[in-house]
Design a protein around this motif. Structure first.
Motif, PDB file in Angstrom:
ATOM      1  N   ILE A   4       0.859  -1.206   0.000  1.00 25.03           N
ATOM      2  CA  ILE A   4       0.000   0.000   0.000  1.00 25.03           C
ATOM      3  C   ILE A   4       0.881   1.236   0.000  1.00 25.03           C
ATOM      4  O   ILE A   4       1.686   1.451   0.916  1.00 25.03           O
ATOM      5  N   ALA A   5       0.754   2.041  -1.039  1.00 26.37           N
ATOM      6  CA  ALA A   5       1.520   3.290  -1.147  1.00 26.37           C
ATOM      7  C   ALA A   5       0.528   4.440  -1.290  1.00 26.37           C
ATOM      8  O   ALA A   5      -0.213   4.507  -2.273  1.00 26.37           O
ATOM      9  N   LEU A   6       0.514   5.303  -0.321  1.00 26.97           N
ATOM     10  CA  LEU A   6      -0.421   6.439  -0.312  1.00 26.97           C
ATOM     11  C   LEU A   6       0.283   7.715  -0.744  1.00 26.97           C
ATOM     12  O   LEU A   6       1.463   7.935  -0.434  1.00 26.97           O
ATOM     13  N   ARG A   8       0.589  11.248  -0.015  1.00 28.78           N
ATOM     14  CA  ARG A   8       0.205  12.088   1.115  1.00 28.78           C
ATOM     15  C   ARG A   8      -0.007  13.557   0.733  1.00 28.78           C
ATOM     16  O   ARG A   8      -0.532  14.317   1.549  1.00 28.78           O
ATOM     17  N   LEU A  14      -6.743  10.698   2.212  1.00 30.57           N
ATOM     18  CA  LEU A  14      -6.030   9.450   2.474  1.00 30.57           C
ATOM     19  C   LEU A  14      -7.000   8.284   2.684  1.00 30.57           C
ATOM     20  O   LEU A  14      -6.732   7.156   2.247  1.00 30.57           O
ATOM     21  N   LEU A  18      -6.997   4.829   0.480  1.00 26.72           N
ATOM     22  CA  LEU A  18      -6.903   3.496   1.074  1.00 26.72           C
ATOM     23  C   LEU A  18      -8.086   2.630   0.665  1.00 26.72           C
ATOM     24  O   LEU A  18      -7.921   1.441   0.325  1.00 26.72           O
ATOM     25  N   LEU A  43      -3.564  -1.517  11.492  1.00 27.98           N
ATOM     26  CA  LEU A  43      -3.273  -0.945  10.178  1.00 27.98           C
ATOM     27  C   LEU A  43      -2.863   0.519  10.297  1.00 27.98           C
ATOM     28  O   LEU A  43      -1.985   0.996   9.559  1.00 27.98           O
ATOM     29  N   GLN A  46       0.792   0.475  11.185  1.00 26.55           N
ATOM     30  CA  GLN A  46       1.661   0.056  10.075  1.00 26.55           C
ATOM     31  C   GLN A  46       1.794   1.130   8.998  1.00 26.55           C
ATOM     32  O   GLN A  46       2.850   1.284   8.396  1.00 26.55           O
ATOM     33  N   LEU A  47       0.708   1.874   8.738  1.00 27.63           N
ATOM     34  CA  LEU A  47       0.730   2.886   7.672  1.00 27.63           C
ATOM     35  C   LEU A  47       1.016   4.289   8.187  1.00 27.63           C
ATOM     36  O   LEU A  47       1.045   5.239   7.404  1.00 27.63           O
ATOM     37  N   LEU A  49      -0.858   6.218  10.007  1.00 31.97           N
ATOM     38  CA  LEU A  49      -2.043   7.055   9.811  1.00 31.97           C
ATOM     39  C   LEU A  49      -2.829   7.109  11.107  1.00 31.97           C
ATOM     40  O   LEU A  49      -2.650   6.281  12.008  1.00 31.97           O
ATOM     41  N   ILE A  54      -8.315   5.123   9.057  1.00 32.58           N
ATOM     42  CA  ILE A  54      -8.543   3.717   8.742  1.00 32.58           C
ATOM     43  C   ILE A  54     -10.016   3.377   8.919  1.00 32.58           C
ATOM     44  O   ILE A  54     -10.624   2.695   8.072  1.00 32.58           O
TER      45      ILE A  54
END
Length: 456
Positions: A4-6, A8, A14, A18, A43, A46-47, A49, A54
């Motif tokens: 997963i590449a967001l 920003r 965001l 996702l 999550l 991990q990200l 955020l 989420i």
């Protein structure tokens, strides 16, 4: 996690990014039915955020049925989401760049440079400010009553045409009026030649077309026959494209034909305001308002983007019209209607037409004068001294698509009469030259280019 590449710094939130990434992984099979998703807390960590982000993404997925979640249980991927990869989108080969157009003789184009835009914007602002709150909602398929009254008054003072406001219905241009009037799967009689774009509109609706030839005086009514048509489309005041005026005897014959066969005459009065040798021709409608449906437009008078036209309907068709218009697009926007009503009421339209009639008449004279200077006596003009285009016959010439492309290669845009013919071969020696939108210098430049396109 899961690649997963967001972005920003993207304008897309965001949470939305996702949601889109997880949805795609579910539909392409990377996330399988029943597979558990990480908790929102896990999550988010991990990200890097916020947990709220989420939660928002998961809520979007749950609302659309991509995931299944319940109190005290893991959130899992729903069944039946995987899709085969879609075929690549079809892309047409990019055509080679067309040469720049130095002279454009397209037909039906008014000179919008002459339109009083500042005044129009003032009227539009005033009309919008004064429009009652209820007219910001659905105002109905007939059009604003004030505009219908002003059109009625204008038609009477400009053409002597007596039509009650309640019989006038506003349209989004003449083409829409014709589309609503032409029932799908029926048959219509058309002049031949007739505007090719209009013919295409009818054919797209599955209308069978019966062509009747045209001469210098318009529709040859002697060629009408009993063929089960529901209507006759006719341009009696200035036949398009040849320009003739339908004489009284043919008008009477046409009305008799309509009565005897139980059909309607669709009278398209597209540019009769611009007649340079006398007042506008009296409409066919005046002979039989119950058999003739009059179609008018302000596109040629003012500017095409206005998209306001009108029809005058017999009473027995009005309920059907209201139904069709309601389920087509309901209504025209009221703001331009209100501005046009004031433009009519204060006689600004009358003065604009007078000014443009003089201007277009002068440009027509320049066109005829330059044709004589460049081509000598070997040509003739067809039609009445009216409108925004001229049909020109060059005896012995044969104009086809190859000739049109040859002209385009020289930077000249024009059309042939043959383009508008259903039955080919009778008008190959005629060109159409639109001049209303051209300055005298542009007319002369265009005819000079045309001269070079002719065989030596």
């Amino acid at each position: 996690m899961w690649g997963i590449a967001l972005q920003r710094h993207s304008e897309v939130a965001l949470a939305r990014q996702l949601y889109q990434i997880l949805r795609e992984k579910m539909t392409d099979g990377q996330l399988r039915p029943g597979e558990a998703l990480p908790s929102t807390r896990e999550l988010a960590k991990q990200l890097a955020l916020s947990r709220n982000t989420i939660c928002e993404a998961y809520e979007m997925l749950a609302a659309e049925g991509y995931i299944i979640s319940s109190q005290g249980a893991k959130t899992r991927v729903a069944d039946g989401l995987q899709l085969e990869k879609a075929a690549p989108a079809f892309t047409e080969n990019t055509p080679p760049a067309a040469p720049a157009i130095a002279a454009d003789f397209q037909t039906g184009r008014p000179d919008i440079r002459q339109f009083p835009r500042h005044l129009w914007l003032q009227l539009l602002r005033k009309a919008t400010n004064e429009l009652s709150p209820q007219l910001w909602g659905y105002s109905g398929p007939a059009g604003l009553p004030v505009l219908r009254r002003e059109i009625s008054a204008w038609l009477y003072r400009s053409r002597g045409l007596a039509a009650e406001p309640q019989d006038i219905f506003i349209t989004a241009g003449a083409t829409q009026g014709l589309k609503l009037l032409a029932g799908e799967g029926q048959a219509m009689i058309l002049e031949d030649p007739c505007h090719s774009g209009l013919r295409q509109v009818l054919q797209n609706r599955g209308i069978s077309i019966y062509p009747v030839p045209v001469d210098r005086q318009g529709l040859q009514t002697g060629n009408l026959n009993r063929n089960g048509a529901c209507a006759v489309y006719v341009t009696p005041s200035h036949q398009f494209p040849l320009g003739g005026i339908l004489p009284a005897s043919r008008r009477a014959e046409l009305v008799r034909y309509a009565r005897e066969n139980g059909l309607y005459l669709l009278e398209d009065d597209y540019d009769s305001e611009f007649r340079y040798a006398g007042p506008p021709v009296a409409p066919l409608y005046s002979l039989d308002p119950q058999q003739v449906i009059y179609i008018g437009t302000f596109s040629k008078i003012l500017f095409p983007a206005l998209r306001i036209g009108y029809v005058i309907l017999p009473r027995r068709l009005q309920a059907r019209w209201r139904h069709l218009r309601t389920y087509a697009d309901v209504q025209n926007p009221p703001f331009a209607q209100a501005a046009l009503a004031e433009f009519l009421q204060n006689r600004k339209l009358d003065r604009h037409i007078q000014n443009m009639r003089r201007l277009y008449g002068h440009r027509r004279h320049i066109l005829l004068q330059t044709l004589t200077a460049m081509f000598g006596p070997g040509w003739s003009a067809w039609g009445d001294t009216a409108g925004l285009h001229l049909a020109v016959e060059f005896p012995g010439m044969r104009f086809d698509d190859m000739f049109v492309r040859h002209c385009q290669s020289k930077g000249l845009r024009l059309a042939t009469v043959e383009t508008h013919c259903l039955r080919k071969g009778e008008h190959r020696d005629k060109l159409l030259l639109g001049y209303g939108h051209l300055e005298p210098a542009e007319i002369k430049q265009g005819l000079a280019l045309l001269r070079t396109a002719f065989p030596a």
